[in-house]
Design a protein around this motif. Structure first.
Motif, PDB file in Angstrom:
ATOM      1  N   SER A 100     -36.720-161.642   2.388  1.00 53.17           N
ATOM      2  CA  SER A 100     -36.770-160.692   3.518  1.00 53.17           C
ATOM      3  C   SER A 100     -35.458-159.933   3.655  1.00 53.17           C
ATOM      4  O   SER A 100     -35.436-158.806   4.145  1.00 53.17           O
ATOM      5  N   GLY A 101     -34.349-160.543   3.213  1.00 55.37           N
ATOM      6  CA  GLY A 101     -33.057-159.850   3.260  1.00 55.37           C
ATOM      7  C   GLY A 101     -33.087-158.584   2.403  1.00 55.37           C
ATOM      8  O   GLY A 101     -32.492-157.560   2.753  1.00 55.37           O
TER       9      GLY A 101
ATOM     10  N   VAL B 235     -25.530-153.407   6.397  1.00 57.67           N
ATOM     11  CA  VAL B 235     -26.844-153.988   6.692  1.00 57.67           C
ATOM     12  C   VAL B 235     -26.948-154.584   8.109  1.00 57.67           C
ATOM     13  O   VAL B 235     -27.998-154.518   8.729  1.00 57.67           O
TER      14      VAL B 235
ATOM     15  N   TYR C  53     -34.370-155.767   4.496  1.00 49.79           N
ATOM     16  CA  TYR C  53     -33.357-155.169   5.392  1.00 49.79           C
ATOM     17  C   TYR C  53     -32.340-154.372   4.571  1.00 49.79           C
ATOM     18  O   TYR C  53     -31.880-153.303   4.996  1.00 49.79           O
ATOM     19  N   ARG C  54     -32.009-154.873   3.397  1.00 44.99           N
ATOM     20  CA  ARG C  54     -31.086-154.136   2.524  1.00 44.99           C
ATOM     21  C   ARG C  54     -31.707-152.815   2.083  1.00 44.99           C
ATOM     22  O   ARG C  54     -31.017-151.796   1.973  1.00 44.99           O
TER      23      ARG C  54
ATOM     24  N   ARG D 173     -26.492-160.935  17.485  1.00 51.42           N
ATOM     25  CA  ARG D 173     -27.253-159.730  17.827  1.00 51.42           C
ATOM     26  C   ARG D 173     -28.288-160.085  18.897  1.00 51.42           C
ATOM     27  O   ARG D 173     -28.710-161.234  19.028  1.00 51.42           O
TER      28      ARG D 173
ATOM     29  N   ARG E  91     -20.661-160.949   8.902  1.00 49.10           N
ATOM     30  CA  ARG E  91     -22.128-161.019   8.946  1.00 49.10           C
ATOM     31  C   ARG E  91     -22.603-162.259   9.711  1.00 49.10           C
ATOM     32  O   ARG E  91     -23.581-162.198  10.446  1.00 49.10           O
TER      33      ARG E  91
ATOM     34  N   ARG F 156     -36.736-154.051  12.880  1.00 53.27           N
ATOM     35  CA  ARG F 156     -37.198-155.442  12.802  1.00 53.27           C
ATOM     36  C   ARG F 156     -38.710-155.530  13.014  1.00 53.27           C
ATOM     37  O   ARG F 156     -39.398-156.252  12.316  1.00 53.27           O
TER      38      ARG F 156
ATOM     39  N   ASP G 117     -25.020-161.723  12.709  1.00 56.75           N
ATOM     40  CA  ASP G 117     -26.342-162.359  12.612  1.00 56.75           C
ATOM     41  C   ASP G 117     -26.594-163.266  13.827  1.00 56.75           C
ATOM     42  O   ASP G 117     -27.690-163.309  14.373  1.00 56.75           O
TER      43      ASP G 117
ATOM     44  N   ARG H 173     -33.481-164.843   8.116  1.00 58.02           N
ATOM     45  CA  ARG H 173     -32.728-165.315   9.283  1.00 58.02           C
ATOM     46  C   ARG H 173     -33.645-165.724  10.434  1.00 58.02           C
ATOM     47  O   ARG H 173     -33.282-166.529  11.279  1.00 58.02           O
ATOM     48  N   ASP H 174     -34.832-165.087  10.477  1.00 51.60           N
ATOM     49  CA  ASP H 174     -35.730-165.289  11.625  1.00 51.60           C
ATOM     50  C   ASP H 174     -37.130-165.682  11.152  1.00 51.60           C
ATOM     51  O   ASP H 174     -38.106-165.435  11.842  1.00 51.60           O
TER      52      ASP H 174
HETATM   53  O1   DC Z   1     -30.171-162.588   2.980  1.00 53.25           O
HETATM   54  P1   DC Z   1     -29.268-161.366   2.790  1.00 53.25           P
HETATM   55  O2   DC Z   1     -27.794-161.683   2.927  1.00 53.25           O
HETATM   56  O3   DC Z   1     -29.575-160.575   1.578  1.00 53.25           O
HETATM   57  O4   DC Z   1     -29.642-160.444   4.047  1.00 53.25           O
HETATM   58  C1   DC Z   1     -29.023-159.196   4.248  1.00 53.25           C
HETATM   59  C2   DC Z   1     -28.846-158.925   5.719  1.00 53.25           C
HETATM   60  O5   DC Z   1     -30.115-158.706   6.330  1.00 53.25           O
HETATM   61  C3   DC Z   1     -28.156-160.012   6.520  1.00 53.25           C
HETATM   62  O6   DC Z   1     -26.823-159.645   6.802  1.00 53.25           O
HETATM   63  C4   DC Z   1     -28.938-160.148   7.795  1.00 53.25           C
HETATM   64  C5   DC Z   1     -30.175-159.328   7.595  1.00 53.25           C
HETATM   65  N1   DC Z   1     -31.414-160.108   7.673  1.00 53.25           N
HETATM   66  C6   DC Z   1     -32.010-160.231   8.896  1.00 53.25           C
HETATM   67  O7   DC Z   1     -31.485-159.744   9.891  1.00 53.25           O
HETATM   68  N2   DC Z   1     -33.199-160.893   8.998  1.00 53.25           N
HETATM   69  C7   DC Z   1     -33.786-161.427   7.922  1.00 53.25           C
HETATM   70  N3   DC Z   1     -34.945-162.055   8.058  1.00 53.25           N
HETATM   71  C8   DC Z   1     -33.158-161.339   6.660  1.00 53.25           C
HETATM   72  C9   DC Z   1     -31.963-160.676   6.568  1.00 53.25           C
END
Ligand code: DC
Length: 232
Positions: free
Chosen positions: A38-39, A107, A42-43, A195, A188, A117, A192, A138-139
Protein backbone atom coordinates in the motif's frame (compact mmCIF):
# COMPACT_ATOMS: atom_id res chain seq x y z
CA UNK A 1 2.31 -26.67 7.57
CA UNK A 2 -1.29 -27.09 8.62
CA UNK A 3 -4.49 -27.11 6.65
CA UNK A 4 -4.78 -23.92 4.66
CA UNK A 5 -8.32 -24.05 3.46
CA UNK A 6 -9.27 -20.54 4.56
CA UNK A 7 -8.07 -17.64 2.43
CA UNK A 8 -6.97 -15.27 5.13
CA UNK A 9 -6.60 -11.52 5.06
CA UNK A 10 -3.23 -10.61 6.55
CA UNK A 11 -2.45 -7.02 7.55
CA UNK A 12 1.15 -6.03 8.22
CA UNK A 13 1.61 -2.53 9.61
CA UNK A 14 4.56 -0.80 11.15
CA UNK A 15 7.26 1.83 10.93
CA UNK A 16 9.08 2.92 7.77
CA UNK A 17 11.92 0.76 6.54
CA UNK A 18 11.56 -2.06 9.03
CA UNK A 19 11.39 -4.73 6.36
CA UNK A 20 7.61 -5.13 6.25
CA UNK A 21 7.47 -5.54 2.51
CA UNK A 22 10.28 -8.11 2.36
CA UNK A 23 8.63 -10.42 4.85
CA UNK A 24 5.13 -9.69 3.48
CA UNK A 25 6.25 -10.70 -0.04
CA UNK A 26 7.91 -13.86 1.26
CA UNK A 27 4.81 -14.79 3.22
CA UNK A 28 2.51 -14.19 0.22
CA UNK A 29 4.76 -16.41 -1.88
CA UNK A 30 4.74 -19.28 0.63
CA UNK A 31 0.94 -19.07 0.95
CA UNK A 32 0.21 -18.45 -2.74
CA UNK A 33 -1.55 -15.19 -1.80
CA UNK A 34 -1.66 -11.81 -3.51
CA UNK A 35 0.76 -9.25 -2.12
CA UNK A 36 -0.12 -5.56 -2.11
CA UNK A 37 2.32 -2.82 -1.11
CA UNK A 38 0.00 0.00 0.00
CA UNK A 39 2.99 2.31 0.53
CA UNK A 40 3.70 2.05 -3.21
CA UNK A 41 0.20 3.44 -3.79
CA UNK A 42 0.88 6.51 -1.59
CA UNK A 43 4.26 6.88 -3.30
CA UNK A 44 2.56 6.74 -6.71
CA UNK A 45 0.12 9.53 -5.82
CA UNK A 46 3.13 11.51 -4.60
CA UNK A 47 4.95 10.99 -7.89
CA UNK A 48 1.73 11.94 -9.68
CA UNK A 49 1.74 15.25 -7.72
CA UNK A 50 5.42 15.83 -8.52
CA UNK A 51 5.09 15.27 -12.28
CA UNK A 52 1.97 17.42 -12.41
CA UNK A 53 3.58 20.28 -10.44
CA UNK A 54 1.11 19.98 -7.61
CA UNK A 55 3.68 19.97 -4.84
CA UNK A 56 6.28 22.43 -3.63
CA UNK A 57 8.12 21.82 -0.37
CA UNK A 58 5.48 20.70 2.10
CA UNK A 59 2.71 22.47 0.17
CA UNK A 60 0.36 20.34 -1.91
CA UNK A 61 -2.16 22.01 -4.19
CA UNK A 62 -5.12 20.05 -2.83
CA UNK A 63 -7.69 21.85 -4.90
CA UNK A 64 -6.07 20.83 -8.19
CA UNK A 65 -5.20 17.38 -6.88
CA UNK A 66 -8.81 16.74 -5.92
CA UNK A 67 -9.82 17.12 -9.56
CA UNK A 68 -6.84 15.50 -11.23
CA UNK A 69 -6.74 12.47 -8.90
CA UNK A 70 -9.81 11.25 -10.76
CA UNK A 71 -7.42 10.39 -13.60
CA UNK A 72 -5.01 8.56 -11.30
CA UNK A 73 -4.74 4.79 -11.60
CA UNK A 74 -2.35 2.33 -9.98
CA UNK A 75 -1.88 -1.38 -10.46
CA UNK A 76 0.75 -4.02 -9.80
CA UNK A 77 2.24 -6.82 -11.86
CA UNK A 78 4.69 -9.54 -10.90
CA UNK A 79 7.79 -9.99 -13.02
CA UNK A 80 8.38 -13.72 -12.53
CA UNK A 81 11.71 -13.75 -14.37
CA UNK A 82 13.20 -11.27 -11.92
CA UNK A 83 10.97 -12.19 -8.99
CA UNK A 84 9.92 -8.59 -8.43
CA UNK A 85 6.69 -6.69 -8.16
CA UNK A 86 6.24 -3.72 -10.47
CA UNK A 87 4.11 -0.67 -9.73
CA UNK A 88 2.30 1.02 -12.60
CA UNK A 89 0.89 4.53 -12.37
CA UNK A 90 -1.48 5.53 -15.14
CA UNK A 91 -0.13 2.52 -17.09
CA UNK A 92 3.48 3.68 -16.85
CA UNK A 93 6.07 1.66 -14.98
CA UNK A 94 7.16 3.67 -11.94
CA UNK A 95 8.74 1.06 -9.68
CA UNK A 96 12.15 2.78 -9.46
CA UNK A 97 10.86 6.35 -9.61
CA UNK A 98 8.65 5.93 -6.54
CA UNK A 99 11.60 4.69 -4.43
CA UNK A 100 13.75 7.83 -4.72
CA UNK A 101 14.54 10.00 -1.69
CA UNK A 102 12.68 12.89 -3.40
CA UNK A 103 9.45 10.86 -3.32
CA UNK A 104 10.20 9.65 0.23
CA UNK A 105 10.59 13.25 1.33
CA UNK A 106 7.23 14.31 -0.14
CA UNK A 107 5.11 11.27 0.62
CA UNK A 108 4.09 12.25 4.17
CA UNK A 109 2.59 15.55 2.95
CA UNK A 110 0.49 13.68 0.38
CA UNK A 111 -0.51 10.72 2.52
CA UNK A 112 -2.02 12.92 5.21
CA UNK A 113 -4.67 14.30 2.81
CA UNK A 114 -8.12 12.90 3.60
CA UNK A 115 -9.43 12.45 0.07
CA UNK A 116 -6.18 10.75 -1.01
CA UNK A 117 -6.55 8.23 1.81
CA UNK A 118 -10.23 7.70 1.04
CA UNK A 119 -9.49 6.93 -2.58
CA UNK A 120 -6.62 4.55 -1.83
CA UNK A 121 -8.42 2.77 1.02
CA UNK A 122 -11.33 2.03 -1.36
CA UNK A 123 -8.94 0.64 -3.98
CA UNK A 124 -7.18 -1.48 -1.32
CA UNK A 125 -10.47 -2.89 -0.01
CA UNK A 126 -11.48 -3.77 -3.55
CA UNK A 127 -8.13 -5.52 -4.15
CA UNK A 128 -8.60 -7.58 -0.97
CA UNK A 129 -12.29 -8.33 -1.13
CA UNK A 130 -11.82 -12.06 -1.80
CA UNK A 131 -9.22 -12.65 0.93
CA UNK A 132 -6.00 -14.54 0.21
CA UNK A 133 -4.06 -11.31 0.52
CA UNK A 134 -1.07 -9.95 2.39
CA UNK A 135 -1.08 -6.16 2.49
CA UNK A 136 1.49 -4.00 4.21
CA UNK A 137 1.25 -0.36 5.26
CA UNK A 138 0.35 1.82 8.22
CA UNK A 139 -3.43 1.55 8.59
CA UNK A 140 -4.19 -1.87 7.13
CA UNK A 141 -5.20 -3.58 10.38
CA UNK A 142 -6.89 -0.46 11.80
CA UNK A 143 -8.73 1.06 8.81
CA UNK A 144 -8.47 -0.94 5.57
CA UNK A 145 -9.15 -4.45 6.93
CA UNK A 146 -10.27 -4.07 10.54
CA UNK A 147 -11.57 -7.67 10.37
CA UNK A 148 -8.32 -9.20 9.08
CA UNK A 149 -7.73 -12.64 10.58
CA UNK A 150 -4.07 -11.88 11.22
CA UNK A 151 -2.63 -8.48 12.07
CA UNK A 152 1.06 -7.85 12.59
CA UNK A 153 2.67 -4.69 13.92
CA UNK A 154 6.33 -4.62 12.88
CA UNK A 155 9.01 -2.43 14.29
CA UNK A 156 12.77 -2.07 14.76
CA UNK A 157 14.93 0.69 16.23
CA UNK A 158 15.39 3.82 14.03
CA UNK A 159 19.18 3.25 13.94
CA UNK A 160 18.82 -0.33 12.73
CA UNK A 161 16.27 0.71 10.10
CA UNK A 162 18.41 3.62 8.87
CA UNK A 163 21.44 1.35 8.56
CA UNK A 164 19.49 -1.17 6.47
CA UNK A 165 18.05 1.54 4.21
CA UNK A 166 21.49 3.22 3.90
CA UNK A 167 23.04 -0.10 2.83
CA UNK A 168 20.30 -0.60 0.21
CA UNK A 169 20.70 2.89 -1.26
CA UNK A 170 24.50 2.50 -1.37
CA UNK A 171 24.18 -0.92 -2.97
CA UNK A 172 22.02 0.68 -5.67
CA UNK A 173 24.98 3.00 -6.35
CA UNK A 174 23.29 6.16 -5.10
CA UNK A 175 24.99 8.87 -3.03
CA UNK A 176 23.48 9.56 0.37
CA UNK A 177 24.72 10.14 3.91
CA UNK A 178 23.67 7.97 6.84
CA UNK A 179 22.42 11.08 8.64
CA UNK A 180 20.13 12.02 5.73
CA UNK A 181 18.59 8.56 5.78
CA UNK A 182 18.16 8.59 9.57
CA UNK A 183 16.60 12.08 9.45
CA UNK A 184 14.13 10.94 6.78
CA UNK A 185 13.12 7.88 8.83
CA UNK A 186 12.69 9.88 12.02
CA UNK A 187 10.67 12.55 10.22
CA UNK A 188 8.40 9.94 8.63
CA UNK A 189 7.95 8.13 11.97
CA UNK A 190 6.84 11.40 13.51
CA UNK A 191 4.50 12.32 10.67
CA UNK A 192 3.05 8.80 10.37
CA UNK A 193 2.27 8.68 14.09
CA UNK A 194 1.01 12.24 14.44
CA UNK A 195 -1.12 12.87 11.38
CA UNK A 196 -4.77 13.58 12.05
CA UNK A 197 -6.28 10.96 9.76
CA UNK A 198 -5.41 7.27 10.24
CA UNK A 199 -2.19 7.78 12.20
CA UNK A 200 0.10 4.80 12.55
CA UNK A 201 -0.93 2.86 15.61
CA UNK A 202 -1.00 -0.77 16.59
CA UNK A 203 -4.44 -2.38 16.27
CA UNK A 204 -5.54 -3.78 19.64
CA UNK A 205 -5.50 -7.32 18.24
CA UNK A 206 -2.19 -7.03 16.34
CA UNK A 207 0.83 -9.16 17.22
CA UNK A 208 4.03 -7.13 17.71
CA UNK A 209 7.07 -8.28 15.77
CA UNK A 210 10.27 -6.40 16.66
CA UNK A 211 12.79 -7.52 14.09
CA UNK A 212 15.83 -5.48 15.20
CA UNK A 213 17.70 -8.69 15.85
CA UNK A 214 15.80 -11.26 13.80
CA UNK A 215 16.94 -12.75 10.50
CA UNK A 216 14.54 -12.77 7.53
CA UNK A 217 14.05 -16.50 8.00
CA UNK A 218 13.21 -16.12 11.69
CA UNK A 219 10.60 -13.47 10.86
CA UNK A 220 9.02 -15.57 8.14
CA UNK A 221 8.92 -18.65 10.38
CA UNK A 222 7.20 -16.64 13.10
CA UNK A 223 4.57 -15.41 10.63
CA UNK A 224 3.95 -18.89 9.22
CA UNK A 225 3.46 -20.14 12.77
CA UNK A 226 0.85 -17.40 13.37
CA UNK A 227 -0.93 -18.22 10.08
CA UNK A 228 -1.06 -21.89 11.04
CA UNK A 229 -2.58 -20.98 14.40
CA UNK A 230 -5.32 -19.00 12.59
CA UNK A 231 -5.98 -21.95 10.30
CA UNK A 232 -6.52 -24.50 13.05
O1 DC B 1 5.79 1.72 3.31
P1 DC B 1 6.46 2.92 2.63
O2 DC B 1 7.59 3.51 3.45
O3 DC B 1 6.84 2.69 1.22
O4 DC B 1 5.30 4.03 2.62
C1 DC B 1 5.51 5.30 2.07
C2 DC B 1 4.74 6.34 2.84
O5 DC B 1 3.34 6.17 2.62
C3 DC B 1 4.95 6.35 4.34
O6 DC B 1 5.79 7.42 4.72
C4 DC B 1 3.58 6.53 4.95
C5 DC B 1 2.62 6.37 3.81
N1 DC B 1 1.69 5.25 3.99
C6 DC B 1 0.50 5.50 4.62
O7 DC B 1 0.26 6.62 5.06
N2 DC B 1 -0.42 4.50 4.74
C7 DC B 1 -0.17 3.27 4.25
N3 DC B 1 -1.09 2.33 4.38
C8 DC B 1 1.07 3.00 3.64
C9 DC B 1 1.99 4.01 3.52
Amino acid sequence: MGNRTKKLTIAIDGHSSCGKSTVAKDLAKVLGYTYIDSGAMYRSVTLFCMVNDLIEGDYVNEEKLKTSIQDFTVHFTFDAANQRYITWMNHQEVEDKIRTLAVSNNVSAVSKIGFVREKLVKLQQEMGKNGGIVMDGRDIGTVVFPNAELKIFMTASAQVRAQRRFDEIKAAGLEVSFQEVLDNIEKRDYMDANREISPLRKADDAVILDNSYLTKKEQLDKLIELVNQRNK
